[in-house]
Design an enzyme around this catalytic site. Sequence first.
Site, PDB file in Angstrom:
ATOM      1  CB  SER A 114      65.502  96.404  -7.077  1.00  0.00           C
ATOM      2  OG  SER A 114      66.675  97.157  -6.944  1.00  0.00           O
ATOM      3  CD  GLU A 213      63.848  97.747  -1.514  1.00  0.00           C
ATOM      4  OE1 GLU A 213      64.896  97.341  -0.987  1.00  0.00           O
ATOM      5  OE2 GLU A 213      63.776  98.021  -2.727  1.00  0.00           O
ATOM      6  CG  HIS A 280      67.858  95.191  -2.425  1.00  0.00           C
ATOM      7  ND1 HIS A 280      66.860  96.154  -2.433  1.00  0.00           N
ATOM      8  CD2 HIS A 280      68.324  95.115  -3.693  1.00  0.00           C
ATOM      9  CE1 HIS A 280      66.745  96.636  -3.666  1.00  0.00           C
ATOM     10  NE2 HIS A 280      67.614  96.026  -4.444  1.00  0.00           N
TER      11      HIS A 280
END
Length: 309
Positions: A114, A213, A280
């Site tokens: 992330s 992502e 995630h």
Amino acid sequence: MTDDQAVRPPALRPGDAVALVSPSGPTRPERVARGIELLTGWGLRPVLAGNAYARQGYLAGADELRAADLNAAFADPEIRGVLCTRGGYGAQRVVDAIDMAAVRRDPKVVAGFSDITALQFALWRGARLATVHGPGVAWLDERTPPASAESLRAALMSDAPVTVRRVETEETASVVLPGTATGPLIGGNLCLIVSSIGTPDMPDLTGAILLIEEVEEPPYKVDRMLTHLRRSGALRGVAGVAIGQFTRCADEWPVDVTDVLTEGLADLGVPVLGGLPIGHGVGQLTVPLGVPATLDATAGTLTITPAVR
């Protein structure tokens, strides 16, 4: 970009001390306690950084505190791994303060995802360090079940190649452009990749397999980010695209994020493989970054050499 550029840190072994750091957003002690339980079960010795539970608004403490924790971990010869508690926001604010000489002197395995993409890009630029894209130590069993834990353990503690297979039930499974590509796997969170354009940390993606992502970004924002990547020239020469989880990426418009991904990548003329459980979503798996990989979109597999040695 050449495959032999990556510096692989030593694999973690039972008894090794690992620093738990929070370079981005504030973390939850109860979730970290669960992560510590997992790491201890693997024989590792988790060491909580001095400011790991600090909080300053949406940051895990002031910039200088977060940078100090990272530099202390990189400089301590007893620490053999640096594991991020979570992402959130804030890593870009401290990456210029990292002591890259210490990183190069004693390479250690660094894991996170992330917002940690910003840290991983900086370590790639400053030390050519291969890193690990995987769950944070602030563990949530509902999202990261035993298979996720084993995937992280193997990437940190084993020098075996990692293979991730397309899962038909993943959000992005329909995005497939057949073919095979090889090159170093580079990337992570799409928003952080795009935010790196124009900075010294934006990697050269020529000959690379780009991993993307995302979470909670509506289709039009994903479109905007892909368009920015294209217009900046960042995708020129990319060898292939590995698409992880695009979790809760919807809004009121009748547009599916998979259509945006297909349209935005189709004319690159390279293999594209979606449906990879990386990101995630539930069942997140861990992959090495910065090391050679093979993307076989026809077979539905992404195989990566280990980040550790």
